[in-house]
Design a protein around this motif. Structure first.
Motif: not given
Length: 415
Positions: A355-364
């Motif tokens: 989960t999280g935006t593909p371009s984000a630096d933090d994902l779960d």
């Protein structure tokens, strides 16, 4: 969400990812890559099974003829051959590495020798499924290696050309540069019988090409437009620490075929590097699958598969390097962190959601994980446990680091 894992699930980190290309070795650790945003979508101990000198140039058995079939377009070639190109994840005692290889049989994969140097464990990803592998033979002088997977792979099996393509021929390099998903870069054969000084030795009888290759392409096939392998990518031109543009090198297919024909019938693999810790029961390997459809799921899988390999093979120093600095500080050092691992080992894993935006630096990343351990180290005295763990992942500009873990789905259950 907890930013600090419980003692048992502290085994969540593996080797800092490095990206292979260049016969002198791999670029090690976080910060080695020029990437600043998430990518979008090797010496073994001496062994009797290793070859100590370059393969001979005698006629090869099993190499294809070079008679060109009906010409294909490059998109047609890619559609046909891509399933046979795999991405290597290699665990070493103090680091990790990635590279490329290609199928020549259901369970036989060719790569560059420096990709698998000092390996304590090897996994290869073909699409969303990974398989484990051992080295059947390698030649450090020629920079060629052959590995055998622990189960057959459904993918394109490449044919090796029996002669070198003429200068000016169209070629393409296939692989996983800088940890990116599969790429094809086109070029031409610039020269034949080329040499490259890599410091401790000179690689000879190489194909020179202007096809763009980078760290991570090592071991990948250089193909002609009929889909046949002209050579194995091994290095790029670097002089005085300056990289030359448009100059890369590949070991010729006839030389590769000669070595492969010698090694493929071997039943005893080259010994893995001993990291000084007790390995996991049995082979120590585990399968990792990716069922999540997120663009970064496979890249996160690179870190997790190296993590599991590091834990299972006792490569704790490299495992600790994939924690964020903040999480490392909570444990103190790798020795204290590894003390909590006890007798636990990974047996299989699946990334089922990201989960999280593909371009984000933090994902779960949510992972189904199965472990085995002594009852004294298992939750509720379990000797086999099924976990649903959420990994908090942070992109540091080079690799996905583990920032923390939590158990939002509940405690582990017995297998």
């Amino acid at each position: 969400m907890s930013s600090t894992p419980s003692p048992f699930i502290r085994c969540v980190v593996v080797a800092a990812l490095s990206l292979c290309l260049g016969a002198t070795g791999c670029t090690a650790g976080p910060g080695s890559s020029p990437q600043t945003s998430p990518p979008t979508t090797s010496e073994q101990p001496s062994s009797p099974t290793e070859s100590a000198s370059p393969p001979s140039q005698e006629p090869v058995t099993g190499a294809s003829t070079s008679t060109a079939p009906t010409p294909k377009t490059w998109p047609e070639v890619v559609a046909q051959v891509q399933p046979g190109v795999g991405q290597f994840y290699v665990t070493r005692c103090n680091a990790g590495a990635t590279g490329t290889g290609f199928l020549i049989g259901p369970d036989l994969v060719v790569t560059a020798a420096h990709v698998v140097r000092e390996a304590s464990a090897i996994s290869i990803a073909f699409g969303r499924t990974s398989v484990n592998a051992t080295v059947l033979g390698k030649n450090d002088v020629a920079d060629i290696a052959l590995v055998r997977t622990d189960s057959p792979v459904q993918g394109h099996q490449f044919q090796l050309r029996s002669s070198e393509p003429p200068v000016g021929s169209d070629v393409a390099a296939l692989g996983f540069p800088l940890g990116h998903p599969f790429t094809l870069t086109r070029g031409t054969v610039s020269a034949l019988d080329a040499e490259q000084d890599i410091g401790d030795r000179i690689l000879q009888n190489l194909i020179q090409t202007d096809a763009a290759v980078n760290h991570g392409n090592s071991g990948g096939p250089l193909i002609t437009q009929d889909g046949q392998v002209a050579g194995v990518v091994v290095t790029i031109e670097i002089r005085d620490n300056v990289r030359a543009e448009g100059i890369a090198y590949a070991v010729t297919a006839p030389r590769v075929a000669t070595a492969v024909n010698e090694w493929k019938s071997r039943s005893t693999p080259v010994a893995f590097k001993d990291c000084g810790n007790a390995p996991a029961p049995g082979s120590g390997f585990f399968p990792l699958t990716v069922s999540a459809n997120h663009d970064q799921a496979r890249n996160i899988g690179q870190s997790l598969i190296l993590h599991g390999q590091g834990i299972n093979q006792g490569a704790y120093t490299s495992a600790f390097k994939l924690l964020t600095p903040e999480l490392q500080a909570t444990f103190g050092d790798a020795t204290k962190w590894s003390a909590d691992l006890g007798s636990s080992y990974w047996t299989k894993a699946e990334i089922f959601n990201v989960t999280g935006t593909p371009s984000a630096d933090d994902l779960d990343a949510d992972v189904n994980l199965q472990t085995i351990q002594d009852a004294a180290h298992g939750p509720n005295a379990q000797t086999c446990s099924n976990w649903k763990i959420r990994y908090s992942m942070h992109w540091d500009g080079t690799v996905w680091l583990i920032a923390g873990t939590s158990l939002p789905f509940g405690e582990p259950t017995a297998c």
